[in-house]
Design a protein around this motif. Structure first.
Motif, short mmCIF file in Angstrom:
data_model
loop_
_atom_site.label_atom_id
_atom_site.label_comp_id
_atom_site.label_asym_id
_atom_site.label_seq_id
_atom_site.Cartn_x
_atom_site.Cartn_y
_atom_site.Cartn_z
N SER A 49 0.83 -1.20 0.00
CA SER A 49 0.00 0.00 0.00
C SER A 49 0.86 1.25 0.00
O SER A 49 0.61 2.21 -0.75
N ARG A 50 1.90 1.26 0.81
CA ARG A 50 2.80 2.42 0.86
C ARG A 50 3.53 2.61 -0.47
O ARG A 50 3.71 3.74 -0.93
N VAL B 77 2.44 1.82 -3.44
CA VAL B 77 1.49 2.35 -4.41
C VAL B 77 1.31 3.85 -4.20
O VAL B 77 1.33 4.64 -5.15
N HIS B 78 1.14 4.26 -2.95
CA HIS B 78 0.97 5.68 -2.65
C HIS B 78 2.19 6.48 -3.10
O HIS B 78 2.06 7.53 -3.75
N SER C 209 2.61 6.85 -7.01
CA SER C 209 1.63 7.71 -7.70
C SER C 209 1.72 9.17 -7.29
O SER C 209 1.07 10.02 -7.93
N LEU D 288 -1.32 -0.66 -8.34
CA LEU D 288 -1.06 0.74 -8.71
C LEU D 288 -1.99 1.18 -9.83
O LEU D 288 -2.55 2.29 -9.78
N HIS E 238 -5.41 1.88 -8.46
CA HIS E 238 -5.41 3.13 -7.70
C HIS E 238 -5.51 4.33 -8.65
O HIS E 238 -6.35 5.23 -8.44
N LEU F 180 -5.81 11.59 -0.16
CA LEU F 180 -4.56 11.20 -0.82
C LEU F 180 -3.35 11.80 -0.10
O LEU F 180 -2.31 11.15 0.02
N VAL G 207 -5.13 4.92 -0.49
CA VAL G 207 -4.90 4.09 -1.68
C VAL G 207 -6.25 3.53 -2.11
O VAL G 207 -6.98 2.96 -1.30
N GLY H 179 -6.32 -5.77 -4.15
CA GLY H 179 -6.00 -4.84 -3.08
C GLY H 179 -6.86 -4.99 -1.85
O GLY H 179 -6.75 -4.18 -0.91
N LEU I 54 -6.36 -1.57 0.62
CA LEU I 54 -6.89 -0.30 0.15
C LEU I 54 -7.58 0.45 1.29
O LEU I 54 -8.14 -0.16 2.19
#
Length: 341
Positions: free
Chosen positions: A20-21, A23-24, A27, A62, A65, A88, A93, A122, A126
């Motif tokens: 999750s981290r 992906v954040h 992006s 990703l 997201h 965000l 996410v 996810g 998420l």
């Protein structure tokens, strides 16, 4: 077999939290929605390409997201967009869950959210999910943005028993008796499947697939160098063909992006369908070449190649591939796709 209590547990694992981290963070530098600028669109596709090259499960989450964020920003109102941007900034996410459970499609019944979704990538990592009501009725599909902390689903992890993409946390999710809130609605009925963003958005996962092929090339090349087999005529020929697959895949994605802002909606959809078909074919060839190059060692789960091959094999299985090939043929017949230099 019914899932056990542990398989229905909703608390995310440490690996899920780490994904999750990632992906954040990946992006954060993107300007969304990206389809409004050639430079932003290219940056988005390159981001997904590099993610797929590194780890296809990461790329899958990703991509979801990015899709969800773009939909909320373009289909939601100003208040919803502002709330999303605030979320965000705090590490939210998102993902898009649009495949209904066959025995219990997501619905509003007596003022309560009931049913669930399959292929919910996810799930458990998420913070928010964009889900669909009235699936299958294109003109009336309604999007809902659910805060998964406030409305957590039950997650069935026993179902996702596949050879690849295990780390994408793709599970079955289900809600029962959650009071429905009209504020969850994003856009109007039918907004979700508006073109060209709905079908044309497939270019995002095609970019990730192309990155996955590049990842195969990287891993095979590194194996041949490490094992001292680059002097073999057969191995260098296979590596050359594998490079061809990787290069053509990237070129195909870039070609669609470069023409996007000059094409009609029909031309865009035909170009994306062609890219999806072409990259899928190149991926299949690349997987076979990787297996031939590395041999039995390519199937050892502890090795660097096995996961990439299995993840790519599963990720390629996107919905209605035959229909997309037929679209390409019809577009070619109708003059929407014309070869040229």
């Amino acid at each position: 077999m019914s899932p056990t209590a542990s398989e229905m547990e909703t608390a995310p694992s440490e690996d899920a939290l780490a994904l999750s981290r990632r992906v954040h963070e990946a992006s954060e530098g993107l300007i969304l929605p990206a389809w409004q600028s050639e430079a932003n669109m290219l940056a988005l596709l390159r981001c997904l390409y590099e993610a797929g090259r590194e780890d296809l499960a990461f790329a899958r989450v990703l991509e979801g997201h990015i899709d969800a964020v773009q939909i909320v920003l373009t289909r939601g109102d100003a208040v919803q967009a502002g709330a999303l941007n605030k979320a965000l900034s705090q590490g939210a996410v998102l993902g898009v869950w649009n495949a209904d459970l066959k025995d219990a499609p997501l619905r509003v019944q007596n003022g309560q959210l009931m049913g669930g979704k399959a292929f919910a990538s996810g799930a458990g990592l998420l913070s928010h999910a964009l889900v669909t009501l009235n699936g299958g009725d294109r003109a009336n599909v309604q999007l809902l943005l659910l805060d998964l902390t406030a409305t957590p689903p039950a997650i069935d992890r026993s179902w996702w028993d596949v050879a690849g993409m295990q780390e994408s946390e793709t599970h079955l999710v289900r809600w029962s008796g959650v009071p429905f809130d009209e504020a969850w609605k994003i856009g109007a009925p039918g907004d979700y499947e508006r073109e060209p963003c709905f079908s044309g958005g497939a270019l995002r996962f095609v970019a990730a697939h192309a990155g996955g092929i590049a990842g195969l090339f990287d891993r095979v090349r590194d194996h041949l160098l490490r094992t001292g087999r680059t002097e073999s005529v057969q191995q260098t020929e296979r590596l050359a063909r594998l490079y061809r697959c990787a290069d053509l895949s990237a070129t195909t994605v870039r070609a669609v992006q470069s023409r996007w802002f000059q094409q009609s909606t029909e031309e865009k959809l035909a170009s994306v369908a062609h890219a999806r078909m072409s990259v899928a074919d190149l991926a299949q060839e690349a997987i076979l070449l990787a297996q031939q190059s590395v041999g039995a060692a390519s199937f050892f789960r502890s090795g660097p190649l096995c996961k990439q091959m299995m993840d790519l094999s599963v990720y390629l299985r996107q919905p209605v591939p035959d229909a997309k090939v037929q679209e390409v043929g019809k577009a070619a017949a109708n003059g929407l796709l014309v070869p040229g230099l």
